[in-house]
Design a protein around this motif. Structure first.
Motif, PDB file in Angstrom:
ATOM      1  N   LYS A 139       0.835  -1.189   0.000  1.00 60.58           N
ATOM      2  CA  LYS A 139       0.000   0.000   0.000  1.00 60.58           C
ATOM      3  C   LYS A 139       0.878   1.250   0.000  1.00 60.58           C
ATOM      4  N   GLY A 140       0.572   2.181  -0.882  1.00 63.64           N
ATOM      5  CA  GLY A 140       1.334   3.426  -0.968  1.00 63.64           C
ATOM      6  C   GLY A 140       2.484   3.374  -1.953  1.00 63.64           C
ATOM      7  N   ASN A 141       2.795   2.177  -2.493  1.00 64.95           N
ATOM      8  CA  ASN A 141       3.865   2.078  -3.491  1.00 64.95           C
ATOM      9  C   ASN A 141       3.488   2.806  -4.777  1.00 64.95           C
ATOM     10  N   SER A 142       4.483   3.418  -5.408  1.00 62.98           N
ATOM     11  CA  SER A 142       4.310   4.027  -6.730  1.00 62.98           C
ATOM     12  C   SER A 142       5.392   3.479  -7.646  1.00 62.98           C
ATOM     13  N   PHE A 143       5.199   3.664  -8.934  1.00 62.68           N
ATOM     14  CA  PHE A 143       6.207   3.199  -9.888  1.00 62.68           C
ATOM     15  C   PHE A 143       7.557   3.857  -9.618  1.00 62.68           C
ATOM     16  N   LEU A 144       7.540   5.156  -9.354  1.00 66.24           N
ATOM     17  CA  LEU A 144       8.792   5.879  -9.129  1.00 66.24           C
ATOM     18  C   LEU A 144       9.491   5.384  -7.870  1.00 66.24           C
ATOM     19  N   ALA A 145       8.714   5.156  -6.794  1.00 67.13           N
ATOM     20  CA  ALA A 145       9.310   4.683  -5.545  1.00 67.13           C
ATOM     21  C   ALA A 145       9.926   3.295  -5.719  1.00 67.13           C
ATOM     22  N   ILE A 146       9.243   2.427  -6.445  1.00 66.83           N
ATOM     23  CA  ILE A 146       9.774   1.079  -6.688  1.00 66.83           C
ATOM     24  C   ILE A 146      11.033   1.155  -7.540  1.00 66.83           C
ATOM     25  N   ALA A 147      11.012   2.011  -8.565  1.00 68.09           N
ATOM     26  CA  ALA A 147      12.186   2.172  -9.426  1.00 68.09           C
ATOM     27  C   ALA A 147      13.387   2.660  -8.620  1.00 68.09           C
ATOM     28  N   ASN A 148      13.168   3.626  -7.726  1.00 63.65           N
ATOM     29  CA  ASN A 148      14.264   4.144  -6.892  1.00 63.65           C
ATOM     30  C   ASN A 148      14.769   3.081  -5.916  1.00 63.65           C
ATOM     31  N   GLU A 165       1.229   0.789 -20.938  1.00 64.76           N
ATOM     32  CA  GLU A 165       1.149   2.101 -20.287  1.00 64.76           C
ATOM     33  C   GLU A 165       1.035   1.897 -18.790  1.00 64.76           C
ATOM     34  N   MET A 166       1.299   2.945 -18.048  1.00 67.76           N
ATOM     35  CA  MET A 166       1.242   2.846 -16.591  1.00 67.76           C
ATOM     36  C   MET A 166      -0.201   2.674 -16.136  1.00 67.76           C
ATOM     37  N   LYS A 167      -0.366   1.833 -15.155  1.00 69.01           N
ATOM     38  CA  LYS A 167      -1.698   1.601 -14.606  1.00 69.01           C
ATOM     39  C   LYS A 167      -1.602   1.619 -13.094  1.00 69.01           C
ATOM     40  N   GLY A 168      -2.763   1.695 -12.432  1.00 75.37           N
ATOM     41  CA  GLY A 168      -2.768   1.751 -10.980  1.00 75.37           C
ATOM     42  C   GLY A 168      -2.242   0.474 -10.361  1.00 75.37           C
ATOM     43  N   LEU A 169      -1.453   0.637  -9.308  1.00 73.28           N
ATOM     44  CA  LEU A 169      -0.904  -0.512  -8.598  1.00 73.28           C
ATOM     45  C   LEU A 169      -1.807  -0.896  -7.441  1.00 73.28           C
ATOM     46  N   GLN A 170      -1.968  -2.189  -7.235  1.00 70.53           N
ATOM     47  CA  GLN A 170      -2.786  -2.699  -6.151  1.00 70.53           C
ATOM     48  C   GLN A 170      -1.917  -3.513  -5.198  1.00 70.53           C
ATOM     49  N   PRO A 171      -2.132  -3.371  -3.886  1.00 72.59           N
ATOM     50  CA  PRO A 171      -1.375  -4.195  -2.932  1.00 72.59           C
ATOM     51  C   PRO A 171      -1.495  -5.680  -3.293  1.00 72.59           C
ATOM     52  N   GLY A 172      -0.376  -6.381  -3.272  1.00 73.09           N
ATOM     53  CA  GLY A 172      -0.354  -7.789  -3.630  1.00 73.09           C
ATOM     54  C   GLY A 172       0.076  -8.042  -5.070  1.00 73.09           C
ATOM     55  N   ASP A 173       0.046  -7.006  -5.917  1.00 74.54           N
ATOM     56  CA  ASP A 173       0.543  -7.171  -7.286  1.00 74.54           C
ATOM     57  C   ASP A 173       2.025  -7.552  -7.254  1.00 74.54           C
ATOM     58  N   GLU A 174       2.424  -8.384  -8.172  1.00 78.34           N
ATOM     59  CA  GLU A 174       3.830  -8.772  -8.264  1.00 78.34           C
ATOM     60  C   GLU A 174       4.453  -8.166  -9.517  1.00 78.34           C
ATOM     61  N   LEU A 175       5.604  -7.548  -9.321  1.00 77.59           N
ATOM     62  CA  LEU A 175       6.320  -6.911 -10.424  1.00 77.59           C
ATOM     63  C   LEU A 175       7.733  -7.474 -10.515  1.00 77.59           C
ATOM     64  N   VAL A 176       8.150  -7.834 -11.714  1.00 83.08           N
ATOM     65  CA  VAL A 176       9.548  -8.226 -11.939  1.00 83.08           C
ATOM     66  C   VAL A 176      10.371  -6.959 -12.064  1.00 83.08           C
ATOM     67  N   VAL A 177      11.444  -6.865 -11.287  1.00 86.46           N
ATOM     68  CA  VAL A 177      12.301  -5.673 -11.312  1.00 86.46           C
ATOM     69  C   VAL A 177      13.753  -6.108 -11.511  1.00 86.46           C
ATOM     70  N   MET A 178      14.547  -5.230 -12.102  1.00 90.14           N
ATOM     71  CA  MET A 178      15.954  -5.528 -12.345  1.00 90.14           C
ATOM     72  C   MET A 178      16.796  -4.276 -12.147  1.00 90.14           C
ATOM     73  N   PRO A 179      17.782  -4.299 -11.258  1.00 91.52           N
ATOM     74  CA  PRO A 179      18.679  -3.144 -11.083  1.00 91.52           C
ATOM     75  C   PRO A 179      19.428  -2.846 -12.383  1.00 91.52           C
ATOM     76  N   LEU A 180      19.561  -1.576 -12.685  1.00 89.28           N
ATOM     77  CA  LEU A 180      20.276  -1.142 -13.896  1.00 89.28           C
ATOM     78  C   LEU A 180      21.581  -0.479 -13.479  1.00 89.28           C
ATOM     79  N   ASP A 181      22.623  -1.263 -13.396  1.00 94.24           N
ATOM     80  CA  ASP A 181      23.936  -0.749 -12.989  1.00 94.24           C
ATOM     81  C   ASP A 181      24.956  -0.899 -14.113  1.00 94.24           C
ATOM     82  N   PHE A 182      24.488  -0.786 -15.335  1.00 95.45           N
ATOM     83  CA  PHE A 182      25.383  -0.923 -16.479  1.00 95.45           C
ATOM     84  C   PHE A 182      26.274   0.305 -16.626  1.00 95.45           C
TER      85      PHE A 182
END
Length: 295
Positions: A139-148, A165-182
């Motif tokens: 709850k309260g997560n945003s795309f920008l906060a997750i990216a940071n 396109e960006m859509k609303g996030l719901q608690p419990g949604d699962e997102l695959v994320v990958m750090p970009l340290d290239f």
């Protein structure tokens, strides 16, 4: 002793003498000159096939130019065979060895292209989760906060999760994320922009136009900002026009732009111009703060 026995003895001695003389003559020809009667028969410097070369001839051999041997060609042929057999990891290891060990090989450009495509296929595939994580939305997560939080970008989050396109996030949604340290390497002389993961080569992209006044001094910098434009207007990442917009990456010092374009339309462009597909990929795998080296 009978006369017949005497003649047989002389004939035997003649045969033995002939064999000895023939053996010495062969040694004189093949191994080393013996001098004396043998040198009169075959002079020391005669061009005799099989004889070891004298000092002058040895010097001539040392000075002779031998044909260049491409050490990467054999590895490339082996990699090609491994690819045909479906042994992708072994093939990639061979190709990477050419890129790092034999960068001047005639096969190196093809090796960099093939291994680059293999690396990017792996990086951008959710079937390969090495280096990726699964984030459970709270709850309260945003795309920008997750990216940071994961040192990644909104572009990469959307790509890995199949979002147009960006859509609303719901608690419990699962997102695959990958750090970009290239790490980005820009080589003006080679007209190439390359991507590395630490010291590991990932992929290179041809620079189709280099619109920089004067000589660009070697330096280390970072990505200062990223933006998207359409018809000269800034486009926000959440806008529907974002995916079709022109992506721009701006460095700190020097304040250099990296953007997409075509060879014909980029003559008046300033900064580094890549093809549009290449620029889309660079925009996807980079974030603000990535290290950039100009060499």
């Amino acid at each position: 002793m009978s006369l017949w026995t005497f003649f047989k003895l002389l004939a035997g001695l003649a045969v033995v003498g002939a064999l000895v003389f023939t053996g010495l003559l062969a040694y004189h020809v093949v191994v080393t000159p013996l001098g004396g009667v043998f040198e009169k028969i075959i002079p020391k410097n005669a061009d005799v096939p099989g004889r070891q070369p004298d000092a002058d001839f040895a010097k001539m051999l040392d000075a002779a130019e031998l044909p260049d041997i491409d050490p990467g060609e054999k590895s490339f042929q082996k990699a090609h065979e491994l690819l045909a057999l479906g042994k992708l990891e072994e093939a990639r290891e061979k190709l990477t060895n050419i890129v790092t060990t034999y960068p001047s090989s005639s096969t190196a450009p093809a090796a960099r292209r093939i291994v680059g495509e293999m690396n990017m296929d792996e990086i951008l595939s959710t079937a390969h989760m090495q280096g990726k994580q699964t984030h459970v939305v709270k709850k309260g997560n945003s795309f920008l906060a997750i990216a940071n939080q994961y040192r990644t970008s909104i572009d990469m989050i959307m790509y890995l999760n199949g979002m147009m396109e960006m859509k609303g996030l719901q608690p419990g949604d699962e997102l695959v994320v990958m750090p970009l340290d290239f790490r980005i390497l820009i080589e003006p002389q080679r007209q190439m922009l390359s991507v590395y993961d630490g010291e590991r080569f990932i992929r290179e992209y041809p620079i189709i136009h280099f619109g920089v006044q004067g000589k660009l001094a070697p330096s280390k910098t970072k990505i200062a900002s990223k933006s998207a434009e359409a018809d000269g207007k800034k486009i926000a990442v959440q806008a529907k026009e974002y995916r079709a917009s022109e992506k721009v990456v701006i460095l700190t010092k020097p304040a250099l732009q990296i953007r997409g374009g075509s060879a014909s339309a980029s003559e008046d462009s300033h900064g580094i111009v890549l093809s549009q597909p290449d620029m889309e990929e660079i925009n996807l795998i980079t974030r603000i703060g990535n290290d950039v080296e100009i060499r």
